[in-house]
Design a protein around this motif. Structure first.
Motif, PDB file in Angstrom:
ATOM      1  N   LEU A 181     -46.613  78.012-130.542  1.00  0.00           N
ATOM      2  CA  LEU A 181     -46.442  76.589-130.294  1.00  0.00           C
ATOM      3  C   LEU A 181     -44.994  76.229-130.582  1.00  0.00           C
ATOM      4  N   GLU A 182     -44.349  75.603-129.621  1.00  0.00           N
ATOM      5  CA  GLU A 182     -42.940  75.219-129.766  1.00  0.00           C
ATOM      6  C   GLU A 182     -42.812  73.718-129.532  1.00  0.00           C
ATOM      7  N   LEU A 183     -42.373  73.000-130.532  1.00  0.00           N
ATOM      8  CA  LEU A 183     -42.173  71.556-130.417  1.00  0.00           C
ATOM      9  C   LEU A 183     -40.867  71.295-129.661  1.00  0.00           C
ATOM     10  N   LEU A 184     -40.964  70.556-128.558  1.00  0.00           N
ATOM     11  CA  LEU A 184     -39.785  70.286-127.725  1.00  0.00           C
ATOM     12  C   LEU A 184     -39.090  68.993-128.139  1.00  0.00           C
ATOM     13  N   TRP A 185     -39.858  67.960-128.395  1.00  0.00           N
ATOM     14  CA  TRP A 185     -39.310  66.735-128.967  1.00  0.00           C
ATOM     15  C   TRP A 185     -40.446  65.873-129.488  1.00  0.00           C
ATOM     16  N   THR A 186     -40.100  64.960-130.340  1.00  0.00           N
ATOM     17  CA  THR A 186     -41.099  64.049-130.888  1.00  0.00           C
ATOM     18  C   THR A 186     -40.460  62.718-131.208  1.00  0.00           C
ATOM     19  N   ARG A 187     -41.240  61.681-131.039  1.00  0.00           N
ATOM     20  CA  ARG A 187     -40.860  60.350-131.503  1.00  0.00           C
ATOM     21  C   ARG A 187     -42.137  59.666-131.954  1.00  0.00           C
ATOM     22  N   GLU A 188     -42.023  58.480-132.477  1.00  0.00           N
ATOM     23  CA  GLU A 188     -43.183  57.826-133.074  1.00  0.00           C
ATOM     24  C   GLU A 188     -44.352  57.744-132.089  1.00  0.00           C
ATOM     25  N   GLY A 189     -45.445  58.415-132.447  1.00  0.00           N
ATOM     26  CA  GLY A 189     -46.656  58.352-131.658  1.00  0.00           C
ATOM     27  C   GLY A 189     -46.730  59.302-130.476  1.00  0.00           C
ATOM     28  N   THR A 190     -45.674  60.082-130.217  1.00  0.00           N
ATOM     29  CA  THR A 190     -45.663  60.970-129.062  1.00  0.00           C
ATOM     30  C   THR A 190     -44.944  62.272-129.404  1.00  0.00           C
ATOM     31  N   ALA A 191     -45.469  63.384-128.913  1.00  0.00           N
ATOM     32  CA  ALA A 191     -44.823  64.686-129.096  1.00  0.00           C
ATOM     33  C   ALA A 191     -44.981  65.493-127.812  1.00  0.00           C
ATOM     34  N   LEU A 192     -43.926  66.190-127.439  1.00  0.00           N
ATOM     35  CA  LEU A 192     -43.962  67.098-126.296  1.00  0.00           C
ATOM     36  C   LEU A 192     -43.824  68.513-126.831  1.00  0.00           C
ATOM     37  N   PHE A 193     -44.755  69.391-126.423  1.00  0.00           N
ATOM     38  CA  PHE A 193     -44.716  70.746-126.962  1.00  0.00           C
ATOM     39  C   PHE A 193     -45.150  71.756-125.909  1.00  0.00           C
ATOM     40  N   GLN A 194     -44.719  72.989-126.099  1.00  0.00           N
ATOM     41  CA  GLN A 194     -45.151  74.097-125.241  1.00  0.00           C
ATOM     42  C   GLN A 194     -46.067  74.992-126.053  1.00  0.00           C
ATOM     43  N   VAL A 195     -47.170  75.404-125.442  1.00  0.00           N
ATOM     44  CA  VAL A 195     -48.145  76.215-126.149  1.00  0.00           C
ATOM     45  C   VAL A 195     -48.510  77.425-125.300  1.00  0.00           C
ATOM     46  N   GLU A 196     -48.677  78.549-125.966  1.00  0.00           N
ATOM     47  CA  GLU A 196     -49.149  79.772-125.320  1.00  0.00           C
ATOM     48  C   GLU A 196     -50.469  80.150-125.956  1.00  0.00           C
ATOM     49  N   THR A 197     -51.500  80.280-125.125  1.00  0.00           N
ATOM     50  CA  THR A 197     -52.833  80.544-125.639  1.00  0.00           C
ATOM     51  C   THR A 197     -53.454  81.746-124.956  1.00  0.00           C
ATOM     52  N   SER A 198     -54.277  82.464-125.698  1.00  0.00           N
ATOM     53  CA  SER A 198     -54.935  83.656-125.163  1.00  0.00           C
ATOM     54  C   SER A 198     -56.310  83.341-124.591  1.00  0.00           C
ATOM     55  N   ASN A 199     -56.670  82.054-124.528  1.00  0.00           N
ATOM     56  CA  ASN A 199     -57.979  81.655-124.009  1.00  0.00           C
ATOM     57  C   ASN A 199     -57.801  80.864-122.715  1.00  0.00           C
ATOM     58  N   PRO A 200     -57.923  81.516-121.550  1.00  0.00           N
ATOM     59  CA  PRO A 200     -57.727  80.823-120.276  1.00  0.00           C
ATOM     60  C   PRO A 200     -58.988  80.199-119.704  1.00  0.00           C
ATOM     61  N   SER A 201     -60.050  80.067-120.511  1.00  0.00           N
ATOM     62  CA  SER A 201     -61.354  79.646-119.971  1.00  0.00           C
ATOM     63  C   SER A 201     -61.322  78.246-119.375  1.00  0.00           C
ATOM     64  N   LEU A 202     -60.430  77.381-119.861  1.00  0.00           N
ATOM     65  CA  LEU A 202     -60.368  76.023-119.326  1.00  0.00           C
ATOM     66  C   LEU A 202     -60.037  76.024-117.838  1.00  0.00           C
ATOM     67  N   LEU A 203     -59.161  76.932-117.419  1.00  0.00           N
ATOM     68  CA  LEU A 203     -58.715  76.975-116.030  1.00  0.00           C
ATOM     69  C   LEU A 203     -59.437  78.031-115.205  1.00  0.00           C
ATOM     70  N   ALA A 204     -60.301  78.816-115.846  1.00  0.00           N
ATOM     71  CA  ALA A 204     -60.972  79.910-115.138  1.00  0.00           C
ATOM     72  C   ALA A 204     -61.782  79.444-113.928  1.00  0.00           C
ATOM     73  N   PRO A 205     -62.555  78.337-114.016  1.00  0.00           N
ATOM     74  CA  PRO A 205     -63.323  77.911-112.834  1.00  0.00           C
ATOM     75  C   PRO A 205     -62.438  77.581-111.643  1.00  0.00           C
ATOM     76  N   ILE A 206     -61.291  76.948-111.891  1.00  0.00           N
ATOM     77  CA  ILE A 206     -60.376  76.607-110.809  1.00  0.00           C
ATOM     78  C   ILE A 206     -59.787  77.860-110.192  1.00  0.00           C
ATOM     79  N   ARG A 207     -59.423  78.824-111.036  1.00  0.00           N
ATOM     80  CA  ARG A 207     -58.856  80.077-110.538  1.00  0.00           C
ATOM     81  C   ARG A 207     -59.891  80.842-109.715  1.00  0.00           C
ATOM     82  N   ARG A 208     -61.127  80.896-110.188  1.00  0.00           N
ATOM     83  CA  ARG A 208     -62.182  81.629-109.468  1.00  0.00           C
ATOM     84  C   ARG A 208     -62.483  80.996-108.113  1.00  0.00           C
TER      85      ARG A 208
END
Length: 216
Positions: free
Chosen positions: A67-94
């Motif tokens: 997880l890499e925090l790109l920027w943050t301000r009050e109430g908002t944060a932008l970050f990049q994440v790398e995850t080993s669980n692709p199940s959220l997007l698996a139905p779309i890919r299939r």
């Protein structure tokens, strides 16, 4: 070509489902995503009263490799994440449906807006149902078609018209769900679910088109 909006319940065990249900006031906006068979990299915007503890909770998840925090301000944060669980997007890919961003995740559910062929949209519905993933079709619009062509997927139209033609909506009824499902060679539960979704789409369209018009 249909354009559809779906709200999908994220399967148990996915990090973003667990975090978003633990922090129901948090809203995630996935601005870009790079899916793969074993890893997914995404850039997300998090909006919450206190985003820092939520970022810490994400970083602690076993499936989150980085997880890499790109920027943050009050109430908002932008970050990049790398995850080993692709199940959220698996139905779309299939189903071979092109991924559109941004999309939102809140309280354990993801909202997708998709433009694809009717066959691929039907394949996506089949994949979600086969994996017992709960979803709701908010709308289906046939790009370039009139209102009558925007309501239902091809599969919903087939089931609904079969039920209508065989007298399911007659009084008294001339057929049953069992007979309709047998004719279409699908299970009774699938037939009931598809028909219910079709009826819901038609009812919402009718309410918006006629009830709403009378109130204006």
């Amino acid at each position: 070509m249909p354009r559809a909006k779906l709200t999908v319940r994220i399967p148990d065990g996915h990090w973003i489902r667990d975090v978003s249900t633990t922090y129901p006031d948090a809203a995630f906006r996935v601005s870009s995503v790079l899916p793969g068979p074993d890893v997914v990299v995404g850039v997300l915007e998090l909006t919450a009263p206190k985003p820092v503890p939520i970022l810490a909770a994400i970083d602690e998840r076993e499936a989150v490799r980085n997880l890499e925090l790109l920027w943050t301000r009050e109430g908002t944060a932008l970050f990049q994440v790398e995850t080993s669980n692709p199940s959220l997007l698996a139905p779309i890919r299939r189903a071979g449906v092109p991924m559109e961003t941004p999309f939102a995740v809140e309280d354990g559910a993801v909202t997708w807006e998709l433009t694809t062929s009717a066959d691929r949209l039907s394949a996506l519905s089949d994949t979600l149902e086969e994996n017992a993933i709960a979803y709701r079709i908010e709308y289906v619009h046939d790009v370039g078609a009139g209102p009558a062509g925007r309501l239902l997927t091809d599969r919903q139209r087939e089931v609904f018209l079969t039920a209508l033609e065989r007298g399911y909506y007659d009084v008294p009824r001339e057929t049953t769900l069992t007979a309709i499902s047998s004719h279409l060679e699908i299970s009774k539960s699938t037939c009931s679910d598809v028909l219910h979704r079709a009826e819901g789409s038609i009812a919402r369209w009718f309410a918006a088109e006629y009830v709403g018009r009378r109130e204006r």
